[in-house]
Design a protein around this motif. Structure first.
Motif, PDB file in Angstrom:
ATOM      1  N   ASP A  93       0.825  -1.210   0.000  1.00  0.00           N
ATOM      2  CA  ASP A  93       0.000   0.000   0.000  1.00  0.00           C
ATOM      3  C   ASP A  93       0.860   1.261   0.000  1.00  0.00           C
ATOM      4  OD1 ASP A  93      -2.098  -1.750   0.228  1.00  0.00           O
ATOM      5  OD2 ASP A  93      -2.688  -1.157   2.258  1.00  0.00           O
ATOM      6  N   THR A  94       0.535   2.150  -0.899  1.00  0.00           N
ATOM      7  CA  THR A  94       1.154   3.479  -0.933  1.00  0.00           C
ATOM      8  C   THR A  94       0.391   4.298  -1.978  1.00  0.00           C
ATOM      9  OG1 THR A  94       3.224   4.700  -1.270  1.00  0.00           O
ATOM     10  CG2 THR A  94       2.901   2.792  -2.671  1.00  0.00           C
ATOM     11  N   THR A  95       0.392   5.612  -1.794  1.00  0.00           N
ATOM     12  CA  THR A  95      -0.310   6.431  -2.791  1.00  0.00           C
ATOM     13  C   THR A  95       0.388   6.275  -4.145  1.00  0.00           C
ATOM     14  OG1 THR A  95       0.968   8.248  -1.870  1.00  0.00           O
ATOM     15  CG2 THR A  95      -1.327   8.120  -1.224  1.00  0.00           C
ATOM     16  N   ILE A 140     -13.281  -6.242  -1.447  1.00  0.00           N
ATOM     17  CA  ILE A 140     -14.148  -5.061  -1.493  1.00  0.00           C
ATOM     18  C   ILE A 140     -13.438  -3.914  -2.228  1.00  0.00           C
ATOM     19  CG2 ILE A 140     -13.294  -4.263   0.776  1.00  0.00           C
ATOM     20  CD1 ILE A 140     -16.000  -3.022   1.310  1.00  0.00           C
ATOM     21  N   ASN A 141     -12.114  -3.858  -2.092  1.00  0.00           N
ATOM     22  CA  ASN A 141     -11.398  -2.726  -2.682  1.00  0.00           C
ATOM     23  C   ASN A 141     -11.236  -2.852  -4.195  1.00  0.00           C
ATOM     24  OD1 ASN A 141     -11.415  -1.555  -0.226  1.00  0.00           O
ATOM     25  ND2 ASN A 141      -9.346  -2.205   0.351  1.00  0.00           N
ATOM     26  N   GLY A 142     -11.496  -4.052  -4.733  1.00  0.00           N
ATOM     27  CA  GLY A 142     -11.600  -4.214  -6.182  1.00  0.00           C
ATOM     28  C   GLY A 142     -12.927  -3.660  -6.687  1.00  0.00           C
ATOM     29  N   GLN A 146      -9.622   1.994  -3.192  1.00  0.00           N
ATOM     30  CA  GLN A 146      -9.181   2.369  -1.845  1.00  0.00           C
ATOM     31  C   GLN A 146      -7.961   3.265  -1.942  1.00  0.00           C
ATOM     32  OE1 GLN A 146     -10.332   2.301   1.082  1.00  0.00           O
ATOM     33  NE2 GLN A 146      -8.549   2.716   2.340  1.00  0.00           N
ATOM     34  N   TYR A 147      -8.002   4.344  -1.227  1.00  0.00           N
ATOM     35  CA  TYR A 147      -6.864   5.267  -1.113  1.00  0.00           C
ATOM     36  C   TYR A 147      -5.618   4.453  -0.766  1.00  0.00           C
ATOM     37  CZ  TYR A 147      -4.711   9.754   0.184  1.00  0.00           C
ATOM     38  OH  TYR A 147      -3.937  10.868   0.257  1.00  0.00           O
ATOM     39  N   GLY A 148      -4.561   4.564  -1.554  1.00  0.00           N
ATOM     40  CA  GLY A 148      -3.313   3.842  -1.261  1.00  0.00           C
ATOM     41  C   GLY A 148      -3.241   2.449  -1.859  1.00  0.00           C
ATOM     42  N   PRO A 182     -14.187 -10.352  -0.125  1.00  0.00           N
ATOM     43  CA  PRO A 182     -14.255 -10.045   1.305  1.00  0.00           C
ATOM     44  C   PRO A 182     -14.034  -8.555   1.570  1.00  0.00           C
ATOM     45  CG  PRO A 182     -12.667 -11.807   0.859  1.00  0.00           C
ATOM     46  CD  PRO A 182     -13.017 -11.173  -0.457  1.00  0.00           C
ATOM     47  N   GLY A 183     -14.673  -8.074   2.614  1.00  0.00           N
ATOM     48  CA  GLY A 183     -14.358  -6.751   3.147  1.00  0.00           C
ATOM     49  C   GLY A 183     -13.191  -6.879   4.109  1.00  0.00           C
ATOM     50  N   TYR A 184     -13.131  -5.994   5.088  1.00  0.00           N
ATOM     51  CA  TYR A 184     -12.007  -5.980   6.039  1.00  0.00           C
ATOM     52  C   TYR A 184     -12.207  -7.074   7.098  1.00  0.00           C
ATOM     53  CZ  TYR A 184     -10.041  -1.785   3.976  1.00  0.00           C
ATOM     54  OH  TYR A 184      -9.448  -0.898   3.106  1.00  0.00           O
ATOM     55  N   VAL A 193      -2.510  -2.454   8.729  1.00  0.00           N
ATOM     56  CA  VAL A 193      -2.932  -1.076   8.410  1.00  0.00           C
ATOM     57  C   VAL A 193      -2.788  -0.259   9.699  1.00  0.00           C
ATOM     58  CG1 VAL A 193      -4.920   0.362   7.756  1.00  0.00           C
ATOM     59  CG2 VAL A 193      -4.531  -1.838   6.599  1.00  0.00           C
ATOM     60  N   PRO A 194      -2.190   0.942   9.621  1.00  0.00           N
ATOM     61  CA  PRO A 194      -1.997   1.741  10.840  1.00  0.00           C
ATOM     62  C   PRO A 194      -3.304   1.857  11.643  1.00  0.00           C
ATOM     63  CG  PRO A 194      -1.016   2.834   8.928  1.00  0.00           C
ATOM     64  CD  PRO A 194      -1.721   1.626   8.410  1.00  0.00           C
ATOM     65  N   GLU A 195      -3.158   1.790  12.976  1.00  0.00           N
ATOM     66  CA  GLU A 195      -4.341   1.666  13.841  1.00  0.00           C
ATOM     67  C   GLU A 195      -5.362   2.776  13.650  1.00  0.00           C
ATOM     68  OE1 GLU A 195      -3.347   0.876  17.912  1.00  0.00           O
ATOM     69  OE2 GLU A 195      -5.477   0.918  18.488  1.00  0.00           O
TER      70      GLU A 195
HETATM   71  N1  CAA Z   1      -9.522   9.444   1.581  1.00  0.00           N
HETATM   72  C1  CAA Z   1      -9.033  10.711   1.482  1.00  0.00           C
HETATM   73  N2  CAA Z   1      -7.871  11.091   2.029  1.00  0.00           N
HETATM   74  C2  CAA Z   1      -7.170  10.180   2.703  1.00  0.00           C
HETATM   75  C3  CAA Z   1      -7.619   8.863   2.852  1.00  0.00           C
HETATM   76  C4  CAA Z   1      -8.845   8.516   2.264  1.00  0.00           C
HETATM   77  N3  CAA Z   1      -9.362   7.271   2.369  1.00  0.00           N
HETATM   78  N4  CAA Z   1      -6.709   8.162   3.547  1.00  0.00           N
HETATM   79  C5  CAA Z   1      -5.723   9.051   3.862  1.00  0.00           C
HETATM   80  N5  CAA Z   1      -6.017  10.256   3.343  1.00  0.00           N
HETATM   81  C6  CAA Z   1      -5.235  11.482   3.460  1.00  0.00           C
HETATM   82  C7  CAA Z   1      -4.859  11.722   4.920  1.00  0.00           C
HETATM   83  O1  CAA Z   1      -5.928  12.326   5.577  1.00  0.00           O
HETATM   84  C8  CAA Z   1      -3.637  12.591   4.770  1.00  0.00           C
HETATM   85  O2  CAA Z   1      -4.028  13.905   4.492  1.00  0.00           O
HETATM   86  P1  CAA Z   1      -3.224  15.150   5.116  1.00  0.00           P
HETATM   87  O3  CAA Z   1      -1.812  14.986   4.618  1.00  0.00           O
HETATM   88  O4  CAA Z   1      -3.945  16.315   4.576  1.00  0.00           O
HETATM   89  O5  CAA Z   1      -3.353  14.972   6.597  1.00  0.00           O
HETATM   90  C9  CAA Z   1      -2.973  12.052   3.500  1.00  0.00           C
HETATM   91  O6  CAA Z   1      -4.004  11.346   2.791  1.00  0.00           O
HETATM   92  C10 CAA Z   1      -1.851  11.097   3.814  1.00  0.00           C
HETATM   93  O7  CAA Z   1      -2.378  10.040   4.617  1.00  0.00           O
HETATM   94  P2  CAA Z   1      -1.449   9.120   5.484  1.00  0.00           P
HETATM   95  O8  CAA Z   1      -0.797   9.947   6.550  1.00  0.00           O
HETATM   96  O9  CAA Z   1      -2.183   7.901   5.909  1.00  0.00           O
HETATM   97  O10 CAA Z   1      -0.314   8.818   4.373  1.00  0.00           O
HETATM   98  P3  CAA Z   1       0.787   7.740   4.366  1.00  0.00           P
HETATM   99  O11 CAA Z   1       1.583   8.004   3.145  1.00  0.00           O
HETATM  100  O12 CAA Z   1       1.482   7.638   5.672  1.00  0.00           O
HETATM  101  O13 CAA Z   1      -0.041   6.396   4.193  1.00  0.00           O
HETATM  102  C11 CAA Z   1      -1.423   4.809   3.159  1.00  0.00           C
HETATM  103  C12 CAA Z   1      -0.851   6.225   3.086  1.00  0.00           C
HETATM  104  C13 CAA Z   1      -0.285   3.802   3.088  1.00  0.00           C
HETATM  105  C14 CAA Z   1      -2.309   4.637   1.980  1.00  0.00           C
HETATM  106  C15 CAA Z   1      -2.184   4.638   4.497  1.00  0.00           C
HETATM  107  O14 CAA Z   1      -3.176   5.652   4.567  1.00  0.00           O
HETATM  108  C16 CAA Z   1      -2.860   3.299   4.589  1.00  0.00           C
HETATM  109  O15 CAA Z   1      -2.272   2.282   4.934  1.00  0.00           O
HETATM  110  N6  CAA Z   1      -4.170   3.257   4.283  1.00  0.00           N
HETATM  111  C17 CAA Z   1      -4.972   2.012   4.354  1.00  0.00           C
HETATM  112  C18 CAA Z   1      -5.002   1.349   3.019  1.00  0.00           C
HETATM  113  C19 CAA Z   1      -5.895   0.134   3.159  1.00  0.00           C
HETATM  114  O16 CAA Z   1      -7.086   0.209   3.433  1.00  0.00           O
HETATM  115  N7  CAA Z   1      -5.323  -1.039   2.936  1.00  0.00           N
HETATM  116  C20 CAA Z   1      -6.063  -2.254   3.078  1.00  0.00           C
HETATM  117  C21 CAA Z   1      -5.136  -3.341   3.511  1.00  0.00           C
HETATM  118  S1  CAA Z   1      -6.000  -4.811   3.937  1.00  0.00           S
HETATM  119  C22 CAA Z   1      -6.490  -5.399   2.493  1.00  0.00           C
HETATM  120  O17 CAA Z   1      -6.125  -4.983   1.437  1.00  0.00           O
HETATM  121  C23 CAA Z   1      -7.461  -6.559   2.564  1.00  0.00           C
HETATM  122  C24 CAA Z   1      -8.691  -6.247   1.843  1.00  0.00           C
HETATM  123  O18 CAA Z   1      -8.878  -6.760   0.743  1.00  0.00           O
HETATM  124  C25 CAA Z   1      -9.717  -5.379   2.446  1.00  0.00           C
END
Ligand code: CAA
Length: 246
Positions: A93-95, A140-142, A146-148, A182-184, A193-195
Motif C-alpha cells: 500500500d502506498t499512494t 471489497i477494494n476491487g 481504496q486510497y493507497g 471479502p471486506g475488512y 494497516v496503521p491503527e
Molecule cells: N480518503 C481521502 N484522504 C485520505 C484517505 C482517504 N481514504 N486516507 C488518507 N487520506 C489522506 C490523509 O488524511 C492525509 O491527508 P493530510 O496529509 O492532509 O493529513 C494524507 O491522505 C496522507 O495520509 P497518510 O498519513 O495515511 O499517508 P501515508 O503516506 O502515511 O499512508 C497509506 C498512506 C499507506 C495509503 C495509508 O493511509 C494506509 O495504509 N491506508 C490504508 C489502506 C488500506 O485500506 N489497505 C487495506 C489493507 S487490507 C487489504 O487490502 C485486505 C482487503 O482486501 C480489504
C-alpha cells in the motif's frame, strides 16, 4: 457426499487457513502451497494438532513455471485438482504518486497473474473430467477502490473480469467460476494497516466490526458445493455491509 481434491493458494494465511479447514470439514482433501518451508511446516503441525491433515507443496503463484510445478506436485501427492481457490495475495500500500514499478508489478503478479498461472495448470483436467469449481478471492477494494491501493484494487478488480470470462467458457463443461469479495477481515494483512486508519475504516462498516476468516470460508464452501452447479460468474460480496453496490 463426494470427496474431492482442493488446492487453496496462500492457504497458510488468515483467510486461507479458514478456507482449508472448511473444505476439509466438507470431506475434501486439501493442499496448499508455501514459499517458506519452515513456516509452512509449523503451520501444518498446528493444523494437525487441531485435527486437520493438509498437504503442503512448494510453489510461487506469481510465475507460470513455479505455479505449474506446484499444481504438478499436488496432483502427484493427492490426484487431479477439482476445486481451485485462487486466494494468495499481497499488499504494497502506498499512494500512486509514490508507487514504484516493483510495488505495482509484485502485487499484480501475485494477485492477478497468479489466476492465469494456476488456473491454466488445472483447467485442462477439469474440462476433461467435466467438473470443477474455481473461486477467486478478490476484495471489497476491487469493487470500490481504496486510497493507497491502486495496484491492489486494479488486480482485485481484474480477478472478477477473469471470473466472468472463464465462467462463460466453462459453463457447459460442469465447471463453475465465481468470485468472493471479502471486506475488512481481522487478519495480519488488515492488522498491518496503521491503527488510526483502521479505526476509521471499521467505523464505516454497518455491522460494526471486522469480519472473521470463517465468515469468508463459509461463502467459499457454499460456492464449492455440488449443489452450487447453477451459480457461475457471480461475485459474492461479504463485507458487513461496507459496500452494497451490485
Ligand atoms: N480518503 C481521502 N484522504 C485520505 C484517505 C482517504 N481514504 N486516507 C488518507 N487520506 C489522506 C490523509 O488524511 C492525509 O491527508 P493530510 O496529509 O492532509 O493529513 C494524507 O491522505 C496522507 O495520509 P497518510 O498519513 O495515511 O499517508 P501515508 O503516506 O502515511 O499512508 C497509506 C498512506 C499507506 C495509503 C495509508 O493511509 C494506509 O495504509 N491506508 C490504508 C489502506 C488500506 O485500506 N489497505 C487495506 C489493507 S487490507 C487489504 O487490502 C485486505 C482487503 O482486501 C480489504
Amino acid at each position: 457426499m463426494t470427496s474431492r481434491i482442493a488446492l487453496v493458494t496462500g492457504g497458510t494465511g488468515g483467510i486461507g487457513t479458514a478456507i482449508c479447514r472448511r473444505l476439509a470439514q466438507m470431506g475434501h482433501r486439501v493442499a496448499t502451497n508455501y514459499r517458506d518451508l519452515a513456516r509452512a511446516q509449523n503451520w501444518q503441525m498446528e493444523q494437525k494438532e487441531a485435527g486437520f491433515d493438509f498437504c503442503i507443496v512448494p510453489g510461487d503463484v506469481s510465475a507460470p513455471e513455479t505455479a505449474a510445478a506446484m499444481v504438478a506436485a499436488v496432483e502427484k501427492a493427492l490426484g487431479p485438482v477439482d476445486i481451485l481457490i485462487n486466494n494468495a495475495g499481497i499488499t504494497h500500500d502506498t499512494t500512486f504518486h509514490k508507487m514504484s514499478a516493483l510495488q505495482w508489478q509484485e502485487v499484480v503478479n501475485t494477485n492477478l497473474n497468479s489466476c492465469y498461472n494456476v488456473t491454466r495448470a488445472v483447467i485442462e483436467g477439469m474440462r476433461k473430467r467435466q467438473w470443477g469449481r474455481i473461486i477467486q478471492i478478490s476484495s471489497i477494494n476491487g469493487q470500490k477502490g481504496q486510497y493507497g491501493q491502486a495496484n491492489y484494487a486494479a488486480a482485485k478488480a481484474g480477478m472478477h473480469g477473469f471470473t466472468i470470462s472463464l465462467a462463460q467458457e466453462s459453463a457447459k463443461l460442469g465447471i463453475t467460476v465465481n468470485t468472493v469479495s471479502p471486506g475488512y477481515v481481522g487478519t495480519d494483512m488488515v492488522m498491518a494497516v496503521p491503527e488510526e486508519v483502521r479505526a476509521k475504516i471499521v467505523a464505516q462498516i454497518p455491522v460494526g466490526r471486522l469480519g472473521r476468516p470463517d465468515e469468508i470460508a463459509y461463502a467459499v464452501s457454499f460456492l464449492a458445493a455440488e449443489e452450487a452447479a447453477w451459480i457461475t460468474g457471480a461475485n459474492l460480496a461479504i463485507n458487513g455491509g461496507h459496500y452494497m453496490g451490485w
